[in-house]
Design a protein around this motif. Structure first.
Motif, PDB file in Angstrom:
ATOM      1  N   ASN A 151       6.249  -2.231  -3.399  1.00 16.96           N
ATOM      2  CA  ASN A 151       5.666  -2.201  -4.777  1.00 16.96           C
ATOM      3  C   ASN A 151       4.400  -1.027  -4.848  1.00 16.96           C
ATOM      4  N   MET A 152       3.821  -1.010  -3.615  1.00 15.36           N
ATOM      5  CA  MET A 152       2.711   0.027  -3.240  1.00 15.36           C
ATOM      6  C   MET A 152       3.476   1.403  -3.197  1.00 15.36           C
ATOM      7  N   LEU A 153       4.558   1.469  -2.559  1.00 14.67           N
ATOM      8  CA  LEU A 153       4.965   2.741  -2.075  1.00 14.67           C
ATOM      9  C   LEU A 153       5.506   3.426  -3.555  1.00 14.67           C
ATOM     10  N   LEU A 154       6.010   2.495  -4.479  1.00 17.46           N
ATOM     11  CA  LEU A 154       6.512   2.766  -5.814  1.00 17.46           C
ATOM     12  C   LEU A 154       5.314   3.295  -6.607  1.00 17.46           C
ATOM     13  N   TYR A 155       4.098   2.477  -6.566  1.00 18.16           N
ATOM     14  CA  TYR A 155       3.063   2.900  -7.231  1.00 18.16           C
ATOM     15  C   TYR A 155       2.492   4.308  -6.673  1.00 18.16           C
ATOM     16  N   LEU A 156       2.404   4.641  -5.324  1.00 14.27           N
ATOM     17  CA  LEU A 156       1.979   5.748  -4.868  1.00 14.27           C
ATOM     18  C   LEU A 156       2.643   6.998  -5.292  1.00 14.27           C
ATOM     19  N   ASN A 157       4.102   6.807  -5.475  1.00 10.33           N
ATOM     20  CA  ASN A 157       5.134   7.797  -5.632  1.00 10.33           C
ATOM     21  C   ASN A 157       4.865   8.190  -7.098  1.00 10.33           C
ATOM     22  N   LEU A 158       4.721   7.355  -7.996  1.00  7.36           N
ATOM     23  CA  LEU A 158       4.580   7.521  -9.297  1.00  7.36           C
ATOM     24  C   LEU A 158       3.466   8.349  -9.565  1.00  7.36           C
ATOM     25  N   HIS A 159       2.367   8.177  -8.724  1.00  8.39           N
ATOM     26  CA  HIS A 159       1.176   8.743  -9.026  1.00  8.39           C
ATOM     27  C   HIS A 159       1.110   9.814  -8.151  1.00  8.39           C
ATOM     28  N   GLY A 160       2.114  10.613  -7.890  1.00 11.64           N
ATOM     29  CA  GLY A 160       2.302  11.842  -7.040  1.00 11.64           C
ATOM     30  C   GLY A 160       1.762  11.924  -5.708  1.00 11.64           C
ATOM     31  N   VAL A 161       1.767  10.819  -5.063  1.00 11.95           N
ATOM     32  CA  VAL A 161       1.557  10.911  -3.412  1.00 11.95           C
ATOM     33  C   VAL A 161       2.797  10.943  -2.818  1.00 11.95           C
ATOM     34  N   SER A 162       2.635  11.736  -1.844  1.00  5.91           N
ATOM     35  CA  SER A 162       3.853  12.282  -0.904  1.00  5.91           C
ATOM     36  C   SER A 162       3.934  11.354   0.267  1.00  5.91           C
ATOM     37  N   ILE A 163       5.203  10.632   0.305  1.00  6.79           N
ATOM     38  CA  ILE A 163       5.359   9.857   1.474  1.00  6.79           C
ATOM     39  C   ILE A 163       6.469  10.053   2.428  1.00  6.79           C
ATOM     40  N   LYS A 164       6.318  10.054   3.750  1.00  7.77           N
ATOM     41  CA  LYS A 164       7.161  10.229   4.688  1.00  7.77           C
ATOM     42  C   LYS A 164       7.269   9.245   5.709  1.00  7.77           C
ATOM     43  N   GLU A 165       8.534   9.261   6.288  1.00  6.24           N
ATOM     44  CA  GLU A 165       8.730   8.347   7.194  1.00  6.24           C
ATOM     45  C   GLU A 165       8.822   8.905   8.609  1.00  6.24           C
ATOM     46  N   GLN A 187      -7.063  10.260   1.898  1.00  8.95           N
ATOM     47  CA  GLN A 187      -8.069  10.031   0.890  1.00  8.95           C
ATOM     48  C   GLN A 187      -7.367   9.901  -0.327  1.00  8.95           C
ATOM     49  N   LYS A 188      -6.349  10.860  -0.338  1.00  8.57           N
ATOM     50  CA  LYS A 188      -5.732  10.688  -1.849  1.00  8.57           C
ATOM     51  C   LYS A 188      -4.860   9.460  -2.052  1.00  8.57           C
ATOM     52  N   ALA A 189      -4.402   8.860  -1.044  1.00 10.27           N
ATOM     53  CA  ALA A 189      -3.701   7.743  -1.035  1.00 10.27           C
ATOM     54  C   ALA A 189      -4.589   6.457  -0.983  1.00 10.27           C
ATOM     55  N   LEU A 190      -5.732   6.727  -0.381  1.00  9.01           N
ATOM     56  CA  LEU A 190      -6.749   5.529  -0.099  1.00  9.01           C
ATOM     57  C   LEU A 190      -7.414   5.411  -1.496  1.00  9.01           C
ATOM     58  N   ARG A 191      -7.585   6.270  -2.396  1.00  9.28           N
ATOM     59  CA  ARG A 191      -8.044   6.285  -3.695  1.00  9.28           C
ATOM     60  C   ARG A 191      -7.392   5.126  -4.616  1.00  9.28           C
ATOM     61  N   LEU A 192      -5.765   5.332  -4.232  1.00  8.66           N
ATOM     62  CA  LEU A 192      -5.057   4.567  -5.017  1.00  8.66           C
ATOM     63  C   LEU A 192      -4.916   3.066  -4.381  1.00  8.66           C
ATOM     64  N   TYR A 193      -4.842   2.990  -3.327  1.00 11.30           N
ATOM     65  CA  TYR A 193      -5.056   1.798  -2.521  1.00 11.30           C
ATOM     66  C   TYR A 193      -6.313   0.945  -2.862  1.00 11.30           C
ATOM     67  N   LEU A 203       6.954  -0.087 -15.703  1.00 12.35           N
ATOM     68  CA  LEU A 203       6.628  -0.177 -17.073  1.00 12.35           C
ATOM     69  C   LEU A 203       5.316   0.082 -17.498  1.00 12.35           C
ATOM     70  N   LYS A 204       4.381  -0.366 -16.744  1.00 12.96           N
ATOM     71  CA  LYS A 204       2.938   0.441 -16.885  1.00 12.96           C
ATOM     72  C   LYS A 204       2.727   1.575 -16.778  1.00 12.96           C
ATOM     73  N   PHE A 205       3.402   2.255 -15.936  1.00 15.70           N
ATOM     74  CA  PHE A 205       3.205   3.817 -15.621  1.00 15.70           C
ATOM     75  C   PHE A 205       4.068   4.605 -17.066  1.00 15.70           C
ATOM     76  N   LYS A 206       5.163   3.990 -17.264  1.00  8.28           N
ATOM     77  CA  LYS A 206       5.669   4.637 -18.378  1.00  8.28           C
ATOM     78  C   LYS A 206       5.022   4.575 -19.598  1.00  8.28           C
ATOM     79  N   ARG A 207       4.410   3.457 -19.839  1.00  9.55           N
ATOM     80  CA  ARG A 207       3.510   3.271 -21.108  1.00  9.55           C
ATOM     81  C   ARG A 207       2.228   4.225 -21.039  1.00  9.55           C
ATOM     82  N   THR A 208       1.858   4.228 -19.687  1.00 10.64           N
ATOM     83  CA  THR A 208       0.342   5.301 -19.505  1.00 10.64           C
ATOM     84  C   THR A 208       0.771   6.857 -19.731  1.00 10.64           C
TER      85      THR A 208
END
Lengths: 250, 136
Positions: free
Chosen positions: A187-201, A168-174, A238-243
């Motif tokens: 791009n979405m993996l980058l977005y998730l990672n910058l917002h603190g979502v842990s990603i595994k393969e 659900q944590k990732a779902l909210r961002l998606y 860029l958006k993340f750094k600005r925020t």
């Protein structure tokens, strides 16, 4: 492979499909042979003009038909909205063209169910079964993998894989407006990672697209994909750094 | 910049009359579109601004002279052309932004409509699909 703690979660499997009448029936049969408790399947028919919807209905699977063809990304997002609406704990997504092997589902689900990661990506690069990929695509994948590592330190060998499990944590961002309508990939993996979502393969088996058609096929589409993905990743950074800068000043 | 050269090529009376007629026709057309509701006020602002600025440049020689000097053009007609192209570019970018916003709004509406239709279909079938069963 038996899943640990499967009964505690409601899992929604989203399958976006557009004109997949030749493959969707066989895929649904293979899915029905899996025994994962609390797994419900929803096919998102993205305005197909063939018998995709009928095949799903014949297979006894819930199918949501979009009022018009919106594209892969929006089809996925419709599925995410359904997951939120009906309070599913975990969302799984796979393609409707038979490329993603349903036998790999437990391997991808496990890390999310065990809270080892918020998102688990089914990776053909980690699989023992080889997947023949055109050289240009392989190189493109390596380039985006390198860009991802440079921008956020995340090492993903198969960043363009659409075979994923998320909580659900990732779902909210998606569900945010940042989610693109066409190519939600690296791009979405980058977005998730910058917002603190842990990603595994996790290793996953991929099969050759039975219909022989890909949304990256042709000459112009790959060029557009490269342009779109590169620009999107830059803008997300860029958006993340600005925020973050704005928030740190508060 | 050689302003004497610029003054040589300023619009003649004949050209000003022609420009005036075209400006009046354009203004009347824009106002008609606004009156009939075919053009919204917020989308018309750039067109009206372009009309006012270009008309001012044509009818008032000092304005055109200054613009030509600033842009470095010898022939004032070139300055008018550049000014016109700048406005067209600005309007195109503005419209593209509006289209991008509309695309997202349409996608959101379509997704919601699809979901509502799915829920209605399941209700009319006389029961709920497994998807709709709440968490135990």
């Amino acid at each position: 492979m038996a899943l640990e703690n499967p009964h505690e979660y409601r899992i929604l499997l989203i399958i976006p499909a557009w004109n997949e009448e030749r493959t969707i029936g066989h895929l649904l049969q293979r899915l029905q042979s899996l025994s994962i408790p609390n797994l419900q399947v929803l096919v998102i028919d993205d305005g197909s003009t063939d018998q995709t919807r009928l095949r799903c209905q014949q297979g006894g699977i819930s199918v949501l038909t979009q009022v018009t063809n919106l594209g892969y990304g929006y089809a996925l997002q419709t599925g995410y909205r359904m997951a939120r609406q009906y309070n599913f704990d975990v969302v799984l997504q796979m393609d409707g063209d038979g490329q993603h092997d349903p036998e790999s589902i437990p391997t991808i689900l496990q890390p999310v169910l065990l809270n080892e990661a918020d998102v688990c990506i089914g990776s053909r690069a980690l699989s023992s079964v080889s997947y023949p990929m055109p050289l240009a695509r392989r190189m493109g994948q390596r380039v985006f993998s390198w860009m991802l590592k440079r921008l956020c330190g995340l090492e993903i060998h198969d960043p363009t894989s659409g075979f994923q499990a998320l909580n659900q944590k990732a779902l909210r961002l998606y569900l945010s407006d940042e989610f693109p309508g066409d190519y939600p990939d690296t791009n979405m993996l980058l977005y998730l990672n910058l917002h603190g979502v842990s990603i595994k393969e996790a290793p996953a088996t991929f099969r050759i697209n039975e219909a022989g058609k890909s949304m990256h096929s042709g000459f112009l589409k790959p060029l557009y994909y490269i342009y779109k993905m590169s620009l999107s990743m830059l803008l997300i950074t860029l958006k993340f750094k600005r925020t973050r800068k704005a928030l740190s000043g508060l | 910049m050689n302003t004497e050269l610029i003054h040589t090529y300023l619009p003649t009376g004949h050209q000003k009359i022609a420009a005036g007629v075209l400006a009046i026709i354009a203004a009347a057309w824009l106002l008609r579109l606004l009156k009939r509701g075919l053009l919204r006020e917020e989308h018309a602002i750039l067109w009206l601004l372009a009309l006012v600025c270009l008309s001012a440049a044509v009818f008032f020689d000092p304005v055109l002279t200054i613009i030509s000097s600033l842009l470095g053009t010898v022939v004032p007609a070139s300055a008018l052309l550049l000014l016109g192209m700048f406005f067209l570019f600005t309007i195109c970018v503005s419209m593209t932004c509006i289209i991008s916003g509309h695309e997202r709004q349409i996608a959101h509406l379509s997704m919601e409509l699809s979901i509502q239709r799915f829920m209605l279909e399941n209700k009319s079938d006389g029961g709920e699909s497994d998807l709709m069963k709440p968490k135990d």
